[in-house]
Design a protein around this motif. Structure first.
Motif, mmCIF file in Angstrom:
data_model
loop_
_atom_site.group_PDB
_atom_site.id
_atom_site.type_symbol
_atom_site.label_atom_id
_atom_site.label_comp_id
_atom_site.label_asym_id
_atom_site.label_seq_id
_atom_site.Cartn_x
_atom_site.Cartn_y
_atom_site.Cartn_z
ATOM 1 N N SER A 31 0.760 -1.416 0.205
ATOM 2 C CA SER A 31 0.104 -0.100 -0.148
ATOM 3 C C SER A 31 0.785 1.383 -0.185
ATOM 4 O O SER A 31 0.389 2.568 0.196
ATOM 5 N N ALA A 32 2.209 1.090 -0.176
ATOM 6 C CA ALA A 32 3.138 2.315 -0.078
ATOM 7 C C ALA A 32 2.739 3.291 -1.274
ATOM 8 O O ALA A 32 2.364 2.697 -2.388
ATOM 9 N N THR A 33 2.955 4.506 -1.081
ATOM 10 C CA THR A 33 2.551 5.480 -2.316
ATOM 11 C C THR A 33 4.085 6.331 -2.579
ATOM 12 O O THR A 33 5.114 6.516 -1.535
ATOM 13 N N ARG A 34 4.456 6.681 -3.798
ATOM 14 C CA ARG A 34 5.767 7.148 -4.094
ATOM 15 C C ARG A 34 5.301 8.448 -4.525
ATOM 16 O O ARG A 34 4.335 8.778 -5.317
ATOM 17 N N ARG A 35 5.955 9.745 -3.999
ATOM 18 C CA ARG A 35 5.886 11.102 -4.509
ATOM 19 C C ARG A 35 7.378 11.706 -4.568
ATOM 20 O O ARG A 35 8.094 11.754 -3.558
ATOM 21 N N GLY A 36 7.833 11.708 -6.038
ATOM 22 C CA GLY A 36 9.338 11.910 -5.858
ATOM 23 C C GLY A 36 10.202 10.934 -5.409
ATOM 24 O O GLY A 36 9.995 9.678 -5.648
ATOM 25 N N ASP A 37 11.036 11.077 -4.591
ATOM 26 C CA ASP A 37 12.201 10.265 -3.872
ATOM 27 C C ASP A 37 11.537 9.794 -2.637
ATOM 28 O O ASP A 37 12.196 9.093 -1.785
ATOM 29 N N ILE A 38 10.257 10.195 -2.040
ATOM 30 C CA ILE A 38 10.004 9.839 -1.158
ATOM 31 C C ILE A 38 8.621 8.754 -1.096
ATOM 32 O O ILE A 38 7.741 8.737 -1.768
ATOM 33 N N THR A 40 5.909 6.689 1.124
ATOM 34 C CA THR A 40 5.309 6.801 2.303
ATOM 35 C C THR A 40 4.397 5.421 2.727
ATOM 36 O O THR A 40 3.536 4.773 1.551
ATOM 37 N N TRP A 41 4.579 4.953 3.682
ATOM 38 C CA TRP A 41 3.954 3.751 4.115
ATOM 39 C C TRP A 41 3.171 3.820 5.125
ATOM 40 O O TRP A 41 3.531 4.514 6.159
ATOM 41 N N ASP A 42 1.837 3.392 5.241
ATOM 42 C CA ASP A 42 0.825 3.273 6.349
ATOM 43 C C ASP A 42 0.343 1.967 6.680
ATOM 44 O O ASP A 42 -0.241 1.530 5.819
ATOM 45 N N PRO A 43 1.053 1.361 7.506
ATOM 46 C CA PRO A 43 0.702 -0.065 8.184
ATOM 47 C C PRO A 43 -0.693 0.086 8.741
ATOM 48 O O PRO A 43 -1.073 -1.146 8.973
ATOM 49 N N ALA A 44 -1.403 1.115 8.630
ATOM 50 C CA ALA A 44 -2.749 0.939 9.178
ATOM 51 C C ALA A 44 -3.145 0.375 10.321
ATOM 52 O O ALA A 44 -3.828 -0.568 10.694
ATOM 53 N N ILE A 45 -2.293 0.794 11.462
ATOM 54 C CA ILE A 45 -2.250 0.156 12.799
ATOM 55 C C ILE A 45 -3.124 1.113 13.698
ATOM 56 O O ILE A 45 -3.225 2.218 13.430
ATOM 57 N N ALA A 46 -3.629 0.479 14.672
ATOM 58 C CA ALA A 46 -4.308 1.075 15.710
ATOM 59 C C ALA A 46 -3.625 1.719 16.876
ATOM 60 O O ALA A 46 -4.081 2.405 17.553
ATOM 61 N N GLY A 47 -2.451 1.081 17.121
ATOM 62 C CA GLY A 47 -1.835 1.296 18.252
ATOM 63 C C GLY A 47 -0.343 1.588 17.891
ATOM 64 O O GLY A 47 0.203 2.471 17.065
ATOM 65 N N VAL A 48 0.747 0.982 18.433
ATOM 66 C CA VAL A 48 2.077 1.052 18.232
ATOM 67 C C VAL A 48 2.750 -0.156 17.506
ATOM 68 O O VAL A 48 2.149 -1.391 17.788
ATOM 69 N N LEU A 49 3.411 -0.059 16.681
ATOM 70 C CA LEU A 49 3.915 -1.080 15.660
ATOM 71 C C LEU A 49 5.160 -1.650 16.424
ATOM 72 O O LEU A 49 6.055 -0.519 16.549
ATOM 73 N N GLY A 50 5.555 -2.788 16.636
ATOM 74 C CA GLY A 50 6.754 -3.200 17.144
ATOM 75 C C GLY A 50 7.328 -4.410 16.316
ATOM 76 O O GLY A 50 6.519 -5.220 15.904
ATOM 77 N N GLY A 51 8.641 -4.829 16.193
ATOM 78 C CA GLY A 51 9.099 -6.093 15.806
ATOM 79 C C GLY A 51 10.550 -6.141 16.209
ATOM 80 O O GLY A 51 11.186 -5.336 16.921
ATOM 81 N N LEU A 52 11.082 -7.282 15.604
ATOM 82 C CA LEU A 52 12.294 -7.633 15.929
ATOM 83 C C LEU A 52 13.061 -7.667 14.719
ATOM 84 O O LEU A 52 12.644 -8.323 13.787
ATOM 85 N N GLY A 127 2.843 4.423 13.665
ATOM 86 C CA GLY A 127 2.104 4.405 12.235
ATOM 87 C C GLY A 127 2.882 4.835 10.941
ATOM 88 O O GLY A 127 3.870 4.439 10.605
ATOM 89 N N ARG A 128 2.223 5.857 10.152
ATOM 90 C CA ARG A 128 2.729 6.193 9.064
ATOM 91 C C ARG A 128 4.367 6.783 8.896
ATOM 92 O O ARG A 128 4.913 7.346 9.723
ATOM 93 N N THR A 129 5.104 6.178 7.966
ATOM 94 C CA THR A 129 6.411 6.275 8.033
ATOM 95 C C THR A 129 6.557 6.922 6.421
ATOM 96 O O THR A 129 6.226 6.395 5.276
#
Length: 134
Positions: A31-38, A40-52, A127-129
């Protein structure tokens, strides 16, 4: 919670929520979108995203920033360097993390991670990055 679930945390992320059911999810950048060299990824989470993450080489991007919350980075094994960047990609500060050390990256601050060898680290953030392609 309807039942306990065991997942491979290297292949999953967790959405930790308050007042709702937390859940595991698979990283999905479709679902990531591109605008120039940026990118944008939105994981569509309700809280805090975590991982190893297990990583031995620096990423191929020129930095990222989280638009909805701070990010916590915790070095579990090995070492890594958090490089804080200005809006043009210039280095503002470097933060070296050894095993069991952590740092908070403020919301909206461009940054990247650098590695000299294999490192295991945990991340928790919001969220959004935006990812700046190099």
């Amino acid at each position: 919670m309807t039942g306990s679930k065991v997942v491979n945390f290297l292949q999953s992320r967790v959405d930790l929520t308050r007042g709702q059911e937390s859940s595991f999810l698979t990283p999905d950048f479709s679902s990531a979108t591109r605008r120039g060299d940026i990118l944008t990824w939105d994981p569509a989470i309700a809280g805090v995203l975590g991982g190893l993450v297990v990583q031995a080489f620096s990423g191929d991007h020129a930095g990222e920033r989280h638009l909805e919350g701070d990010e916590l980075i915790v070095a579990i094994s090995g070492q890594l360097t958090v490089v804080l960047l200005d809006d043009h990609g210039g280095v503002q500060e470097t933060i070296a993390l050894q095993e069991n050390e952590a740092t908070l990256i403020p919301c909206g601050v461009w940054h990247r991670l650098a590695f000299d060898g294999e490192c295991r680290y945990l991340f928790f953030g919001g969220g959004r990055t935006e990812i700046r392609r190099g």
